[in-house]
Design an enzyme around this catalytic site. Structure first.
Site, PDB file in Angstrom:
ATOM      1  CB  SER A 177      -0.946  -0.033   1.204  1.00  0.00           C
ATOM      2  OG  SER A 177      -1.934   0.955   1.118  1.00  0.00           O
ATOM      3  NE  ARG A 214      -9.008   1.553  10.797  1.00  0.00           N
ATOM      4  CZ  ARG A 214      -7.902   1.164  10.191  1.00  0.00           C
ATOM      5  NH1 ARG A 214      -7.316   1.988   9.327  1.00  0.00           N
ATOM      6  NH2 ARG A 214      -7.370  -0.004  10.430  1.00  0.00           N
ATOM      7  CG  ASP A 236      -6.228  -3.568  -3.851  1.00  0.00           C
ATOM      8  OD1 ASP A 236      -7.053  -2.666  -3.595  1.00  0.00           O
ATOM      9  OD2 ASP A 236      -5.010  -3.470  -3.599  1.00  0.00           O
ATOM     10  CG  HIS A 284      -5.726  -2.042  -0.173  1.00  0.00           C
ATOM     11  ND1 HIS A 284      -4.778  -2.033  -1.172  1.00  0.00           N
ATOM     12  CD2 HIS A 284      -5.227  -1.267   0.832  1.00  0.00           C
ATOM     13  CE1 HIS A 284      -3.746  -1.282  -0.799  1.00  0.00           C
ATOM     14  NE2 HIS A 284      -3.992  -0.818   0.407  1.00  0.00           N
ATOM     15  CG  ASP A 285      -7.210  -4.798   4.877  1.00  0.00           C
ATOM     16  OD1 ASP A 285      -6.422  -3.861   4.636  1.00  0.00           O
ATOM     17  OD2 ASP A 285      -8.043  -4.756   5.804  1.00  0.00           O
TER      18      ASP A 285
END
Length: 381
Positions: free
Chosen positions: A157, A227, A322, A355-356
């Site tokens: 990232s 968040r 992602d 993405h994680d």
């Protein structure tokens, strides 16, 4: 007596801090007269100092990339999946270093640090920093450790963007650049997500133009919203659907606005935990560093031209689900490197986690990552 930690963990680690008195000129025109960087190390540096690996962290991470801080600690470092004995970044072969970026809130000098001009925390007076500023500070950090060239600079990232910046700005100081789930610059959509997150924080009544510390409060509501928004973008629709679906906490509609769906409960829990330990001004700084990242801008907006004088070998990794930093963005980096006839390996990993995924123990991902790092280790011996 059984070991308190898994056999493939680096075990107990102790954060270290290093102080720099030499002023650091920043891209924004301001100067930090002095600063500290907090870091952790895993493994042993060999006699020739050729096996050192720098790990760059993502937006809300820190120097604690692997291991545990206490014997009774059950929360490991953020990249425990990939760092440790026998893991892709093998601490029996590499000396691994991870530092908290300037502007952070986990020990390195940032908005929560004391401003020497006022004797109070910097707060909003801490200057905006860029990825290029981080590479400059890390180069000094490397010198202080006696490491003239990294075997590899690695990151996922925002950390992957740092690895790319290292290869462009300091080509002779790394032999490999591992760029995972990253992009050559943010899309307009990504900048928009960051701006919504910043506005959530800045519009919180407890923000006080960033001087919330002087009022004895924290903009928790805004930070939680930021968040929650970010977390949604880190996951794929399939990952959220598979984990939560439309499952109700109590099995029926409540016909109100309290938490009813499991996904709502999950997001609120993640937001609560994050807001308690992260600093709002730091969140603003980190998202701006993301927005400003565009190394090709210094080279007529030509990425191939920017990478033309890089000497590192590259390993670029993307994940099919992602959508925040899609595989198409990684392929832009690969194409620019191929246009320059650079040495680049590319892997697109089939994964549903979004993405994680770069943080997850996905077998194919770990296998190809390990295979590439074996190549790095052979040259580093």
């Amino acid at each position: 007596m059984p070991e308190p930690f898994p056999a493939d963990s680096v075990g107990l680690v102790v954060p270290k801090s290093i102080h720099f008195d030499e002023p650091l000129s920043l891209d924004g025109g301001k100067t930090l007269e002095y600063y500290d960087l907090v870091y952790e190390t895993y493994g042993e540096l060999n006699a020739s100092r050729s096996n050192a690996v720098l790990v760059c962290h993502a937006l809300s991470s820190d120097a604690h990339a692997a291991g545990y801080h206490h014997v009774d600690d059950r929360k490991s470092g953020w990249w425990e999946t990939c760092i440790g004995p026998g893991k892709p970044i093998d601490t029996e072969r590499f000396f691994v270093v991870c530092s908290n970026n300037l502007g952070g809130c986990r020990g390195s000098t940032g908005p929560m640090s004391t401003n020497p001009a006022t004797g109070r925390p910097y707060g909003p007076d801490f200057p905006v920093v860029t990825v290029k500023d981080w590479t400059r500070s890390q180069a000094r950090f490397s010198d202080a450790l006696g490491i003239k060239q990294w075997a590899a600079v690695i990151g996922g990232s925002l950390g992957g963007m740092q690895a790319l910046q290292w290869a462009i700005d300091l080509p002779n100081r790394l032999r490999h650049a591992v760029v995972i789930a990253a992009a050559p610059k943010l899309s307009a959509q990504n900048i928009a997500f960051n701006e919504v997150a910043r506005q959530a924080i800045r519009s919180d009544p407890d923000f006080y133009d960033g001087r919330y510390d002087e009022h004895g409060v924290k903009p928790l509501r805004g930070l939680k919203l930021a968040r929650m928004l970010g977390h949604i973008t880190y996951l794929s629709d399939d990952a959220m659907g598979g984990k939560f679906g439309r499952e109700l906490r109590d099995g029926k509609f409540g016909f109100g606005f309290d938490v009813e769906f499991q996904v709502e409960s999950y997001l609120r829990h993640q937001a609560e935990a994050f807001a308690e330990h992260f600093d709002a001004n730091t969140y603003l700084l980190m998202t701006k560093a993301l927005d400003y990242f565009d190394p090709a801008a210094d080279y007529d907006h030509n990425l191939a031209k920017a990478l033309d004088h890089a000497t590192a070998k590259f390993f670029v990794v993307s994940f099919t689900s992602d959508w925040r930093f899609s595989s198409a963005r990684s392929r832009e980096i690969v194409k620019a490197l191929l246009d320059d006839d650079q040495d680049v390996s590319y892997a697109e990993i089939e994964a549903h986690q979004g993405h994680d995924a770069f943080l997850m123990p996905i077998p194919h991902y770990l296998d190809v990552f390990r295979a590439y790092m074996n190549r790095v280790a052979e040259v580093s011996r």
